[in-house]
Design a protein around this motif. Structure first.
Motif, PDB file in Angstrom:
ATOM      1  N   THR A 212     -10.265   5.616   2.432  1.00 15.55           N
ATOM      2  CA  THR A 212      -9.863   6.834   3.130  1.00 15.55           C
ATOM      3  C   THR A 212     -10.424   6.728   4.537  1.00 15.55           C
ATOM      4  N   HIS A 213      -9.580   6.958   5.512  1.00 15.91           N
ATOM      5  CA  HIS A 213     -10.021   6.932   6.908  1.00 15.91           C
ATOM      6  C   HIS A 213      -9.649   8.265   7.545  1.00 15.91           C
ATOM      7  N   ILE A 214     -10.612   8.875   8.213  1.00 15.51           N
ATOM      8  CA  ILE A 214     -10.394  10.159   8.873  1.00 15.51           C
ATOM      9  C   ILE A 214     -10.335   9.922  10.375  1.00 15.51           C
ATOM     10  N   LEU A 215      -9.237  10.355  10.971  1.00 15.51           N
ATOM     11  CA  LEU A 215      -8.981  10.101  12.383  1.00 15.51           C
ATOM     12  C   LEU A 215      -8.953  11.408  13.163  1.00 15.51           C
TER      13      LEU A 215
ATOM     14  N   TYR B  87       0.809  -1.211   0.000  1.00 11.90           N
ATOM     15  CA  TYR B  87       0.000   0.000   0.000  1.00 11.90           C
ATOM     16  C   TYR B  87       0.846   1.267   0.000  1.00 11.90           C
ATOM     17  N   LYS B  88       0.197   2.321  -0.454  1.00 10.82           N
ATOM     18  CA  LYS B  88       0.738   3.674  -0.344  1.00 10.82           C
ATOM     19  C   LYS B  88      -0.194   4.443   0.582  1.00 10.82           C
ATOM     20  N   LEU B  89       0.382   5.328   1.380  1.00  9.35           N
ATOM     21  CA  LEU B  89      -0.382   6.125   2.332  1.00  9.35           C
ATOM     22  C   LEU B  89      -0.077   7.594   2.100  1.00  9.35           C
ATOM     23  N   LYS B  90      -1.138   8.383   1.932  1.00  6.18           N
ATOM     24  CA  LYS B  90      -0.978   9.832   1.858  1.00  6.18           C
ATOM     25  C   LYS B  90      -1.710  10.416   3.055  1.00  6.18           C
ATOM     26  N   LEU B  91      -0.981  11.170   3.857  1.00 10.33           N
ATOM     27  CA  LEU B  91      -1.550  11.805   5.037  1.00 10.33           C
ATOM     28  C   LEU B  91      -1.852  13.265   4.738  1.00 10.33           C
TER      29      LEU B  91
ATOM     30  N   ASP C 222      -9.576  20.039   9.041  1.00  6.72           N
ATOM     31  CA  ASP C 222     -10.243  20.434  10.289  1.00  6.72           C
ATOM     32  C   ASP C 222      -9.717  19.686  11.514  1.00  6.72           C
ATOM     33  N   SER C 223      -8.426  19.702  11.735  1.00  2.00           N
ATOM     34  CA  SER C 223      -7.780  19.058  12.884  1.00  2.00           C
ATOM     35  C   SER C 223      -7.996  17.547  12.913  1.00  2.00           C
ATOM     36  N   ARG C 224      -8.223  16.971  11.760  1.00  2.00           N
ATOM     37  CA  ARG C 224      -8.328  15.522  11.640  1.00  2.00           C
ATOM     38  C   ARG C 224      -7.237  15.043  10.686  1.00  2.00           C
ATOM     39  N   LEU C 225      -6.717  13.867  11.008  1.00  2.00           N
ATOM     40  CA  LEU C 225      -5.694  13.268  10.166  1.00  2.00           C
ATOM     41  C   LEU C 225      -6.374  12.330   9.179  1.00  2.00           C
ATOM     42  N   VAL C 226      -6.136  12.556   7.886  1.00  2.00           N
ATOM     43  CA  VAL C 226      -6.757  11.761   6.837  1.00  2.00           C
ATOM     44  C   VAL C 226      -5.748  10.760   6.298  1.00  2.00           C
ATOM     45  N   PHE C 227      -6.117   9.487   6.362  1.00  2.00           N
ATOM     46  CA  PHE C 227      -5.328   8.395   5.807  1.00  2.00           C
ATOM     47  C   PHE C 227      -5.942   8.049   4.452  1.00  2.00           C
ATOM     48  N   ALA C 228      -5.313   8.440   3.365  1.00  2.00           N
ATOM     49  CA  ALA C 228      -5.768   8.063   2.022  1.00  2.00           C
ATOM     50  C   ALA C 228      -4.873   6.912   1.558  1.00  2.00           C
ATOM     51  N   ILE C 229      -5.465   5.736   1.423  1.00  2.00           N
ATOM     52  CA  ILE C 229      -4.706   4.523   1.142  1.00  2.00           C
ATOM     53  C   ILE C 229      -4.993   4.061  -0.280  1.00  2.00           C
ATOM     54  N   THR C 230      -3.915   3.759  -1.003  1.00  2.00           N
ATOM     55  CA  THR C 230      -4.039   3.228  -2.358  1.00  2.00           C
ATOM     56  C   THR C 230      -3.187   1.976  -2.483  1.00  2.00           C
TER      57      THR C 230
ATOM     58  N   ALA D 115      -8.559   0.357  15.040  1.00  2.00           N
ATOM     59  CA  ALA D 115      -9.073  -1.021  15.088  1.00  2.00           C
ATOM     60  C   ALA D 115     -10.324  -1.166  14.229  1.00  2.00           C
ATOM     61  N   GLY D 116     -10.350  -2.229  13.447  1.00  2.00           N
ATOM     62  CA  GLY D 116     -11.478  -2.501  12.577  1.00  2.00           C
ATOM     63  C   GLY D 116     -11.422  -1.768  11.252  1.00  2.00           C
ATOM     64  N   LYS D 117     -10.504  -0.830  11.136  1.00  2.00           N
ATOM     65  CA  LYS D 117     -10.336  -0.064   9.889  1.00  2.00           C
ATOM     66  C   LYS D 117      -8.999  -0.379   9.227  1.00  2.00           C
ATOM     67  N   ILE D 118      -7.933  -0.240  10.032  1.00  2.00           N
ATOM     68  CA  ILE D 118      -6.581  -0.507   9.551  1.00  2.00           C
ATOM     69  C   ILE D 118      -5.870  -1.312  10.632  1.00  2.00           C
ATOM     70  N   ASP D 119      -5.420  -2.495  10.277  1.00  2.00           N
ATOM     71  CA  ASP D 119      -4.703  -3.335  11.227  1.00  2.00           C
ATOM     72  C   ASP D 119      -3.214  -3.022  11.138  1.00  2.00           C
ATOM     73  N   ILE D 120      -2.646  -2.629  12.281  1.00  2.00           N
ATOM     74  CA  ILE D 120      -1.219  -2.360  12.371  1.00  2.00           C
ATOM     75  C   ILE D 120      -0.693  -3.029  13.632  1.00  2.00           C
ATOM     76  N   ASP D 121       0.570  -3.409  13.614  1.00  2.00           N
ATOM     77  CA  ASP D 121       1.163  -3.968  14.819  1.00  2.00           C
ATOM     78  C   ASP D 121       1.675  -2.822  15.696  1.00  2.00           C
ATOM     79  N   PHE D 122       2.133  -3.170  16.896  1.00  2.00           N
ATOM     80  CA  PHE D 122       2.542  -2.138  17.847  1.00  2.00           C
ATOM     81  C   PHE D 122       3.735  -1.333  17.345  1.00  2.00           C
ATOM     82  N   ASP D 123       4.700  -2.001  16.730  1.00  2.00           N
ATOM     83  CA  ASP D 123       5.870  -1.272  16.233  1.00  2.00           C
ATOM     84  C   ASP D 123       5.484  -0.277  15.139  1.00  2.00           C
ATOM     85  N   THR D 124       4.557  -0.676  14.266  1.00  2.00           N
ATOM     86  CA  THR D 124       4.072   0.254  13.234  1.00  2.00           C
ATOM     87  C   THR D 124       3.310   1.399  13.887  1.00  2.00           C
TER      88      THR D 124
END
Length: 161
Positions: free
Chosen positions: A80-83, A55-59, A63-71, A137-146
Protein backbone atom coordinates in the motif's frame (compact mmCIF):
# COMPACT_ATOMS: atom_id res chain seq x y z
CA UNK A 1 11.72 -5.91 -21.64
CA UNK A 2 10.72 -9.40 -22.79
CA UNK A 3 7.07 -10.47 -23.26
CA UNK A 4 6.90 -12.46 -20.00
CA UNK A 5 8.21 -9.52 -17.96
CA UNK A 6 5.86 -7.17 -19.80
CA UNK A 7 2.88 -9.41 -18.91
CA UNK A 8 3.95 -9.53 -15.26
CA UNK A 9 4.76 -5.83 -14.92
CA UNK A 10 1.29 -4.52 -15.58
CA UNK A 11 -2.10 -3.76 -14.12
CA UNK A 12 -4.98 -6.05 -15.00
CA UNK A 13 -7.59 -4.33 -12.82
CA UNK A 14 -8.16 -0.85 -11.38
CA UNK A 15 -10.97 -0.22 -8.92
CA UNK A 16 -12.13 2.89 -7.07
CA UNK A 17 -13.01 2.58 -3.41
CA UNK A 18 -16.26 4.14 -2.20
CA UNK A 19 -14.09 6.75 -0.40
CA UNK A 20 -13.56 8.34 -3.82
CA UNK A 21 -17.22 9.26 -3.94
CA UNK A 22 -19.50 9.36 -6.95
CA UNK A 23 -20.43 12.19 -9.24
CA UNK A 24 -22.57 12.99 -12.25
CA UNK A 25 -23.11 10.37 -14.97
CA UNK A 26 -20.79 12.29 -17.32
CA UNK A 27 -17.95 12.31 -14.79
CA UNK A 28 -18.56 8.65 -13.94
CA UNK A 29 -18.25 7.92 -17.67
CA UNK A 30 -14.94 9.84 -17.82
CA UNK A 31 -13.67 7.84 -14.83
CA UNK A 32 -14.64 4.57 -16.51
CA UNK A 33 -12.85 5.61 -19.72
CA UNK A 34 -9.73 6.63 -17.76
CA UNK A 35 -9.68 3.24 -16.00
CA UNK A 36 -10.26 1.37 -19.28
CA UNK A 37 -7.38 3.23 -20.96
CA UNK A 38 -5.10 2.54 -18.00
CA UNK A 39 -5.82 -1.19 -17.98
CA UNK A 40 -5.62 -1.42 -21.76
CA UNK A 41 -1.98 -0.27 -21.87
CA UNK A 42 0.35 0.16 -18.90
CA UNK A 43 3.70 -0.66 -17.36
CA UNK A 44 3.40 -1.03 -13.57
CA UNK A 45 5.90 -2.62 -11.21
CA UNK A 46 5.93 -2.27 -7.40
CA UNK A 47 9.59 -1.93 -6.39
CA UNK A 48 9.40 -4.66 -3.75
CA UNK A 49 7.80 -7.30 -5.97
CA UNK A 50 9.94 -7.67 -9.12
CA UNK A 51 8.29 -9.83 -11.76
CA UNK A 52 5.53 -11.31 -9.59
CA UNK A 53 2.60 -9.60 -11.30
CA UNK A 54 0.27 -8.91 -12.97
CA UNK A 55 -1.32 -6.59 -10.42
CA UNK A 56 -4.62 -5.18 -9.29
CA UNK A 57 -4.87 -1.60 -8.05
CA UNK A 58 -7.52 -0.21 -5.74
CA UNK A 59 -7.51 3.55 -5.33
CA UNK A 60 -9.01 5.26 -2.31
CA UNK A 61 -8.82 8.63 -0.59
CA UNK A 62 -7.80 9.22 3.01
CA UNK A 63 -7.38 12.79 4.28
CA UNK A 64 -6.69 14.26 0.81
CA UNK A 65 -4.20 11.52 0.05
CA UNK A 66 -4.46 8.99 -2.73
CA UNK A 67 -4.00 5.42 -1.51
CA UNK A 68 -2.62 2.83 -3.92
CA UNK A 69 -3.55 -0.63 -2.56
CA UNK A 70 -1.78 -3.15 -4.78
CA UNK A 71 -2.47 -6.88 -4.87
CA UNK A 72 -1.49 -9.82 -7.02
CA UNK A 73 -3.92 -11.34 -9.47
CA UNK A 74 -5.11 -13.72 -6.70
CA UNK A 75 -5.79 -10.73 -4.38
CA UNK A 76 -2.80 -11.45 -2.12
CA UNK A 77 -1.40 -8.14 -0.84
CA UNK A 78 1.73 -6.62 -2.39
CA UNK A 79 1.90 -3.13 -0.87
CA UNK A 80 0.00 0.00 0.00
CA UNK A 81 1.43 3.37 -0.96
CA UNK A 82 -0.07 6.65 0.21
CA UNK A 83 0.53 9.62 -2.06
CA UNK A 84 0.00 13.20 -0.97
CA UNK A 85 -1.96 15.12 -3.57
CA UNK A 86 -0.59 18.49 -2.38
CA UNK A 87 2.12 18.61 -5.09
CA UNK A 88 -0.62 18.17 -7.72
CA UNK A 89 -3.00 20.92 -6.56
CA UNK A 90 -1.58 23.73 -8.69
CA UNK A 91 -1.09 21.50 -11.74
CA UNK A 92 -4.63 20.08 -11.55
CA UNK A 93 -6.14 23.54 -10.96
CA UNK A 94 -4.21 24.99 -13.92
CA UNK A 95 -5.05 21.95 -16.04
CA UNK A 96 -8.80 22.41 -15.38
CA UNK A 97 -8.56 26.13 -16.23
CA UNK A 98 -6.81 25.37 -19.52
CA UNK A 99 -9.30 22.59 -20.31
CA UNK A 100 -12.18 25.04 -19.79
CA UNK A 101 -10.45 27.51 -22.13
CA UNK A 102 -9.89 24.73 -24.64
CA UNK A 103 -13.55 23.66 -24.68
CA UNK A 104 -14.63 27.29 -25.00
CA UNK A 105 -12.10 27.87 -27.80
CA UNK A 106 -13.45 24.91 -29.76
CA UNK A 107 -16.74 26.80 -30.06
CA UNK A 108 -15.42 30.27 -30.85
CA UNK A 109 -11.73 30.42 -31.77
CA UNK A 110 -9.54 29.90 -34.81
CA UNK A 111 -7.69 26.62 -35.33
CA UNK A 112 -4.39 28.34 -34.44
CA UNK A 113 -5.79 29.57 -31.12
CA UNK A 114 -7.22 26.12 -30.35
CA UNK A 115 -3.87 24.49 -31.14
CA UNK A 116 -2.00 26.93 -28.87
CA UNK A 117 -4.35 26.22 -25.96
CA UNK A 118 -4.12 22.48 -26.60
CA UNK A 119 -0.32 22.67 -26.48
CA UNK A 120 -0.58 24.33 -23.06
CA UNK A 121 -3.02 21.65 -21.94
CA UNK A 122 -0.68 18.87 -23.07
CA UNK A 123 2.25 20.61 -21.38
CA UNK A 124 0.42 20.71 -18.03
CA UNK A 125 -0.63 17.09 -18.46
CA UNK A 126 3.01 16.15 -19.09
CA UNK A 127 4.10 18.14 -16.02
CA UNK A 128 1.56 16.32 -13.86
CA UNK A 129 2.62 12.96 -15.31
CA UNK A 130 6.30 13.66 -14.59
CA UNK A 131 5.44 14.80 -11.05
CA UNK A 132 3.55 11.55 -10.54
CA UNK A 133 6.50 9.49 -11.78
CA UNK A 134 8.84 11.43 -9.49
CA UNK A 135 6.55 10.96 -6.47
CA UNK A 136 6.26 7.22 -7.09
CA UNK A 137 9.99 6.69 -7.80
CA UNK A 138 11.46 3.92 -5.69
CA UNK A 139 7.99 2.66 -4.74
CA UNK A 140 6.18 1.93 -8.00
CA UNK A 141 7.93 1.94 -11.35
CA UNK A 142 5.75 3.21 -14.19
CA UNK A 143 6.60 4.44 -17.65
CA UNK A 144 5.61 7.89 -18.90
CA UNK A 145 2.56 6.69 -20.82
CA UNK A 146 1.25 4.90 -17.72
CA UNK A 147 1.97 8.02 -15.65
CA UNK A 148 -0.10 10.03 -18.17
CA UNK A 149 -3.02 7.61 -17.80
CA UNK A 150 -2.82 7.61 -13.99
CA UNK A 151 -2.58 11.43 -13.97
CA UNK A 152 -5.70 11.55 -16.16
CA UNK A 153 -7.42 9.40 -13.54
CA UNK A 154 -6.19 11.68 -10.74
CA UNK A 155 -7.68 14.65 -12.62
CA UNK A 156 -10.98 12.85 -13.20
CA UNK A 157 -11.10 11.97 -9.50
CA UNK A 158 -10.85 15.70 -8.69
CA UNK A 159 -13.41 16.74 -11.31
CA UNK A 160 -16.73 17.31 -9.58
CA UNK A 161 -18.56 18.78 -12.55
Amino acid sequence: MDDVTRQRSRLIDVALDESIGRSTPDIEHERAVAIFDLIEENSFQPANDEGNGPYKLKLSMIDSRLVFAITHEDDSPVMTHILSLTPFRRIVKDYFMVCESYYEAIRTSSPNQIEAIDMGRRGLHNEGSQTLMDRLAGKIDIDFDTARRVFTLVCVLHWRG
